[in-house]
Design a protein around this motif. Structure first.
Motif, PDB file in Angstrom:
ATOM      1  N   LEU A 156      44.452  43.999  41.572  1.00  0.00           N
ATOM      2  CA  LEU A 156      44.995  42.665  41.338  1.00  0.00           C
ATOM      3  C   LEU A 156      43.904  41.599  41.436  1.00  0.00           C
ATOM      4  CD1 LEU A 156      48.415  42.941  43.195  1.00  0.00           C
ATOM      5  CD2 LEU A 156      48.050  42.750  40.722  1.00  0.00           C
ATOM      6  N   LYS A 157      43.025  41.746  42.407  1.00  0.00           N
ATOM      7  CA  LYS A 157      41.926  40.774  42.524  1.00  0.00           C
ATOM      8  C   LYS A 157      40.985  40.864  41.322  1.00  0.00           C
ATOM      9  CE  LYS A 157      40.547  41.600  46.842  1.00  0.00           C
ATOM     10  NZ  LYS A 157      39.808  41.367  48.110  1.00  0.00           N
ATOM     11  N   ASP A 158      40.689  42.080  40.891  1.00  0.00           N
ATOM     12  CA  ASP A 158      39.826  42.252  39.721  1.00  0.00           C
ATOM     13  C   ASP A 158      40.473  41.646  38.474  1.00  0.00           C
ATOM     14  OD1 ASP A 158      37.987  43.569  41.269  1.00  0.00           O
ATOM     15  OD2 ASP A 158      38.540  45.588  40.585  1.00  0.00           O
ATOM     16  N   PHE A 159      41.798  41.791  38.372  1.00  0.00           N
ATOM     17  CA  PHE A 159      42.513  41.247  37.220  1.00  0.00           C
ATOM     18  C   PHE A 159      42.434  39.725  37.192  1.00  0.00           C
ATOM     19  CE2 PHE A 159      46.484  39.268  35.764  1.00  0.00           C
ATOM     20  CZ  PHE A 159      46.442  39.615  34.424  1.00  0.00           C
ATOM     21  N   HIS A 160      42.610  39.088  38.329  1.00  0.00           N
ATOM     22  CA  HIS A 160      42.693  37.620  38.378  1.00  0.00           C
ATOM     23  C   HIS A 160      41.333  36.926  38.475  1.00  0.00           C
ATOM     24  CE1 HIS A 160      47.002  37.040  38.565  1.00  0.00           C
ATOM     25  NE2 HIS A 160      47.140  37.874  39.577  1.00  0.00           N
ATOM     26  N   ARG A 161      40.299  37.627  38.953  1.00  0.00           N
ATOM     27  CA  ARG A 161      39.075  36.942  39.389  1.00  0.00           C
ATOM     28  C   ARG A 161      38.410  36.101  38.301  1.00  0.00           C
ATOM     29  NH1 ARG A 161      36.242  37.881  43.913  1.00  0.00           N
ATOM     30  NH2 ARG A 161      37.196  39.958  44.145  1.00  0.00           N
ATOM     31  N   GLN A 187      48.725  38.154  48.603  1.00  0.00           N
ATOM     32  CA  GLN A 187      47.516  38.426  49.382  1.00  0.00           C
ATOM     33  C   GLN A 187      46.283  38.418  48.488  1.00  0.00           C
ATOM     34  OE1 GLN A 187      47.728  41.979  51.774  1.00  0.00           O
ATOM     35  NE2 GLN A 187      45.560  41.893  52.346  1.00  0.00           N
ATOM     36  N   ALA A 188      46.399  38.982  47.284  1.00  0.00           N
ATOM     37  CA  ALA A 188      45.276  38.985  46.342  1.00  0.00           C
ATOM     38  C   ALA A 188      44.871  37.555  45.986  1.00  0.00           C
ATOM     39  CB  ALA A 188      45.662  39.753  45.080  1.00  0.00           C
ATOM     40  N   CYS A 189      45.846  36.688  45.773  1.00  0.00           N
ATOM     41  CA  CYS A 189      45.550  35.288  45.437  1.00  0.00           C
ATOM     42  C   CYS A 189      44.816  34.596  46.582  1.00  0.00           C
ATOM     43  CB  CYS A 189      46.841  34.537  45.125  1.00  0.00           C
ATOM     44  SG  CYS A 189      47.725  35.149  43.674  1.00  0.00           S
ATOM     45  N   VAL A 190      45.319  34.787  47.794  1.00  0.00           N
ATOM     46  CA  VAL A 190      44.710  34.150  48.961  1.00  0.00           C
ATOM     47  C   VAL A 190      43.287  34.655  49.163  1.00  0.00           C
ATOM     48  CG1 VAL A 190      44.812  33.985  51.470  1.00  0.00           C
ATOM     49  CG2 VAL A 190      46.886  33.655  50.124  1.00  0.00           C
ATOM     50  N   GLU A 191      43.089  35.952  49.066  1.00  0.00           N
ATOM     51  CA  GLU A 191      41.743  36.511  49.277  1.00  0.00           C
ATOM     52  C   GLU A 191      40.778  36.043  48.198  1.00  0.00           C
ATOM     53  OE1 GLU A 191      41.559  40.678  50.095  1.00  0.00           O
ATOM     54  OE2 GLU A 191      43.086  40.587  51.684  1.00  0.00           O
TER      55      GLU A 191
END
Length: 326
Positions: A156-161, A187-191
């Motif tokens: 998810l983080k890789d998708f949004h980054r 959590q992915a958004c916050v991190e």
């Protein structure tokens, strides 16, 4: 300069008498102008087809009294653009365009409005929309929270980054994470906000299918836990859920967080992600939004607007109601 910018969302709420107005359904208004958005990119397809129409819709929401413009990037993703044969560079340029169009609309509208000392408007903020992973999948999973066993925090983080990086660099006033359906993506958004050292304000909005929990079935108490620990998130709330859920959800969020609460529900119609159509349900009409907006504000909402199937008419009624009873 960055520390001044950090205060803009709270300043706007204060200047609005304690409750600001965000805009309404973007794709809905595009369709009213004859746009065809039956596309995996949804309204973002008009970043390619007719950017002037996007700017026109922004202007219509400003005229209606919106204090915040949300960009047309909700379903605009680099993988989505790539699937249409666009290069990474072209996709990034379209993300930048989504912010630029909203900023240009805001600036031209405000330059005109401020010449009239008696105008009712405030200088709007531009929120860069970051839709959930489910929005990219375009299968309705943002309303179920079921991403499957292969989707983890890193994915998810890789998708949004990169989308987040490009949107921040384009110069919006804040970021709007929308229709988040589960704790993992929150959590992915916050991190990501922490890892990318984002300096502008942000909000994170969930949706809800039952008026009690996130679409995944997780409690909002669990979902808000990671958000409450972050100083990168200024507001939290609900978007694209039925309006009759708002009272109980505002009351719930009021007990669960000290952050500003934002609500921008849809009309009450239900989206069928498989059939790609809206199904009639327990709908609010525009006048219902006016009456209920003051109720939602009195319960503790600090930002109120509309989502799918709402229009500038809806936002004008919300704005008028909040001004009259502030």
């Amino acid at each position: 300069m960055k520390s001044e910018k950090r205060q803009t969302l709270h300043d706007l709420i204060e200047n609005a008498g304690g409750c600001a107005v965000t805009d309404g359904g973007f794709a809905t208004q595009l369709e009213k102008h004859g746009a065809s958005i039956n596309d995996p990119l949804w309204s973002a397809i008009y970043l390619i087809k007719d950017p002037h129409l996007i700017k026109q819709v922004h202007l219509e929401y400003l005229e209606a009294g919106a204090d915040i413009l949300v960009t047309s990037s909700y379903q605009a993703t680099l993988p989505g653009f790539s699937s249409r044969g666009l290069s990474i560079e072209e996709g990034e340029s379209l993300l930048e365009r989504s912010v630029k169009l909203a900023v240009e609309a805001r600036d031209s509208f405000w330059n005109s409005a401020k010449r009239n000392p008696g105008n009712k408007y405030r200088r709007a903020l531009v929120a860069a929309s970051i839709g959930s992973y489910g929005a990219y999948l375009a299968d309705g999973s943002e309303y179920s929270g079921c991403y499957g066993p292969d989707v983890n925090l890193k994915k998810l983080k890789d998708f949004h980054r990169r989308r987040l990086q490009v949107l921040v660099e384009a110069g919006p006033d804040l970021l709007a994470f929308e229709t988040i359906p589960n704790k993992l993506e929150a959590q992915a958004c916050v991190e990501l906000l922490e890892e990318e050292s984002v300096k502008i304000p942000s909000w994170i909005c969930f949706t809800s299918a039952d008026g009690e929990n996130a679409p995944s079935g997780e409690s909002f108490k669990d979902c808000l836990e990671v958000i409450n620990k972050s100083n990168k998130v200024d507001a939290v709330g609900i978007n694209c859920a039925p309006p009759h859920f708002m009272e109980s959800l505002i009351s719930k969020f009021k007990q669960l967080t000290k952050k500003a609460i934002i609500v921008y529900p849809n009309s009450g119609e239900v989206w069928d992600g498989k059939a790609k159509q809206w199904l009639p349900s327990n709908c609010f009409h525009d006048d219902d939004f006016g009456f209920n907006a003051t109720r939602w504000r009195d319960l503790g909402a600090k930002i109120i607007g509309g989502c799918c199937r709402t229009t500038p008419s809806t936002v004008e009624i919300i704005s008028t109601a909040l001004r009259e009873k502030s």
